[in-house]
Design a protein around this motif. Structure first.
Motif, PDB file in Angstrom:
ATOM      1  N   TYR A 158       4.105   6.051  -8.346  1.00  0.00           N
ATOM      2  CA  TYR A 158       4.998   5.292  -7.218  1.00  0.00           C
ATOM      3  C   TYR A 158       5.748   4.173  -8.239  1.00  0.00           C
ATOM      4  CZ  TYR A 158       5.767   1.655  -3.759  1.00  0.00           C
ATOM      5  OH  TYR A 158       6.577   0.672  -2.969  1.00  0.00           O
ATOM      6  N   GLU A 159       4.968   3.737  -9.058  1.00  0.00           N
ATOM      7  CA  GLU A 159       5.789   2.361  -9.923  1.00  0.00           C
ATOM      8  C   GLU A 159       7.021   3.106 -10.638  1.00  0.00           C
ATOM      9  OE1 GLU A 159       5.503  -0.883  -9.930  1.00  0.00           O
ATOM     10  OE2 GLU A 159       4.029  -0.481  -8.158  1.00  0.00           O
TER      11      GLU A 159
ATOM     12  N   ALA B 176      -7.542  -0.769  -6.768  1.00  0.00           N
ATOM     13  CA  ALA B 176      -7.791   0.633  -6.896  1.00  0.00           C
ATOM     14  C   ALA B 176      -8.703   1.340  -5.800  1.00  0.00           C
ATOM     15  CB  ALA B 176      -8.383   0.820  -8.188  1.00  0.00           C
TER      16      ALA B 176
ATOM     17  N   TYR C 132      -8.981   3.336  -1.689  1.00  0.00           N
ATOM     18  CA  TYR C 132      -8.109   3.967  -0.871  1.00  0.00           C
ATOM     19  C   TYR C 132      -9.057   4.185   0.601  1.00  0.00           C
ATOM     20  CZ  TYR C 132     -11.783   7.603  -1.629  1.00  0.00           C
ATOM     21  OH  TYR C 132     -12.912   8.552  -1.691  1.00  0.00           O
TER      22      TYR C 132
ATOM     23  N   ASN D   3       0.916  -1.120  -0.152  1.00  0.00           N
ATOM     24  CA  ASN D   3      -0.053   0.045  -0.034  1.00  0.00           C
ATOM     25  C   ASN D   3       0.745   1.376   0.086  1.00  0.00           C
ATOM     26  OD1 ASN D   3      -2.592  -1.404   0.316  1.00  0.00           O
ATOM     27  ND2 ASN D   3      -1.889  -1.925   2.277  1.00  0.00           N
TER      28      ASN D   3
ATOM     29  N   CYS E 259      -0.401   5.736  -8.023  1.00  0.00           N
ATOM     30  CA  CYS E 259       0.075   4.327  -8.252  1.00  0.00           C
ATOM     31  C   CYS E 259       1.191   4.402  -9.462  1.00  0.00           C
ATOM     32  CB  CYS E 259      -0.979   3.222  -8.399  1.00  0.00           C
ATOM     33  SG  CYS E 259      -2.016   2.968  -7.112  1.00  0.00           S
ATOM     34  N   LYS E 260       0.765   4.969 -10.586  1.00  0.00           N
ATOM     35  CA  LYS E 260       1.772   5.395 -11.645  1.00  0.00           C
ATOM     36  C   LYS E 260       2.871   6.029 -11.281  1.00  0.00           C
ATOM     37  CE  LYS E 260       1.695   7.119 -16.245  1.00  0.00           C
ATOM     38  NZ  LYS E 260       1.153   8.155 -17.145  1.00  0.00           N
TER      39      LYS E 260
ATOM     40  N   CYS F 128      -3.118  -0.253  -4.575  1.00  0.00           N
ATOM     41  CA  CYS F 128      -3.051  -0.081  -6.108  1.00  0.00           C
ATOM     42  C   CYS F 128      -3.509  -1.387  -6.715  1.00  0.00           C
ATOM     43  CB  CYS F 128      -1.601  -0.075  -6.501  1.00  0.00           C
ATOM     44  SG  CYS F 128      -0.957   1.860  -5.913  1.00  0.00           S
TER      45      CYS F 128
ATOM     46  N   VAL G  87      -6.191   7.653  -7.441  1.00  0.00           N
ATOM     47  CA  VAL G  87      -5.424   6.518  -7.153  1.00  0.00           C
ATOM     48  C   VAL G  87      -4.726   6.182  -8.306  1.00  0.00           C
ATOM     49  CG1 VAL G  87      -5.900   4.137  -7.049  1.00  0.00           C
ATOM     50  CG2 VAL G  87      -7.406   5.817  -5.613  1.00  0.00           C
ATOM     51  N   GLU G  88      -5.080   6.060  -9.499  1.00  0.00           N
ATOM     52  CA  GLU G  88      -4.273   5.547 -10.695  1.00  0.00           C
ATOM     53  C   GLU G  88      -3.052   6.261 -11.133  1.00  0.00           C
ATOM     54  OE1 GLU G  88      -7.120   5.442 -13.858  1.00  0.00           O
ATOM     55  OE2 GLU G  88      -7.860   3.239 -13.540  1.00  0.00           O
TER      56      GLU G  88
END
Length: 173
Positions: A169-170, A117, A119, A56, A166-167, A114, A162-163
């Protein structure tokens, strides 16, 4: 104890906001602008009790509200000898109080999964235009489950936030 938690939430979000790298992500139909602090995105060490081996992330989200236009009502009452006109200073004072109590922006801290999707909002601080804190809140849940998370709906602002988080973060891994 609860007051201390609110103070800690306020200071955590305030400190994070000063060293922020805000990236505008979406705008709502009402004119609110939603941004993600790219510098705040990091892996979370908070465990979800019924979920094993899922990373997370935490992220700071900002919602900036559109400027509210002042609405002045026309006076329909005629001024007579017996009635007095309102003091302009009194009117300005009321307008100032109204402006100070309007939310200018809100900083929130989300815990994001992620994987699905979803939170969980951990804390928020609402600010007036002069950065005066209007209201703050911090979750007091010591243990979280997947039921505490809100699954986002496709093509909504929360899903976009959220997306994007996550993007980012990756990409930073």
């Amino acid at each position: 104890m609860k007051r201390l938690a609110v103070i800690l939430a306020s200071s955590t979000l305030a400190m994070g906001a000063q060293a922020a790298n805000w990236s505008t992500v979406a705008e709502s139909q009402t004119g609110s602008i939603f941004s993600v602090d790219l510098d705040s995105i990091e892996r979370s060490d908070i465990s979800i009790i019924d979920e094993k081996r899922v990373d997370n992330i935490t992220v700071s989200i900002r919602r900036a509200y559109p400027a509210q236009k002042s609405v002045t009502k026309p006076t329909t009452k005629a001024v007579t000898k017996d009635s007095k006109e309102k003091d302009p200073k009194e009117k300005d004072s009321k307008n100032k109080v109204a402006k100070e109590t309007r939310i200018h922006h809100s900083d929130q801290q989300w815990l994001i999964s992620c994987k699905d999707a979803s939170y969980y909002r951990r804390a928020y601080v609402d600010y007036a235009a002069n950065d005066k804190v209007l209201k703050s809140w911090q979750s007091d849940k010591p243990i979280l489950t997947t039921k505490d998370f809100k699954v986002t709906t496709p093509k909504t602002i929360s899903r976009i936030l959220v997306e994007q988080s996550c993007k980012s973060y990756e990409q930073a891994k």
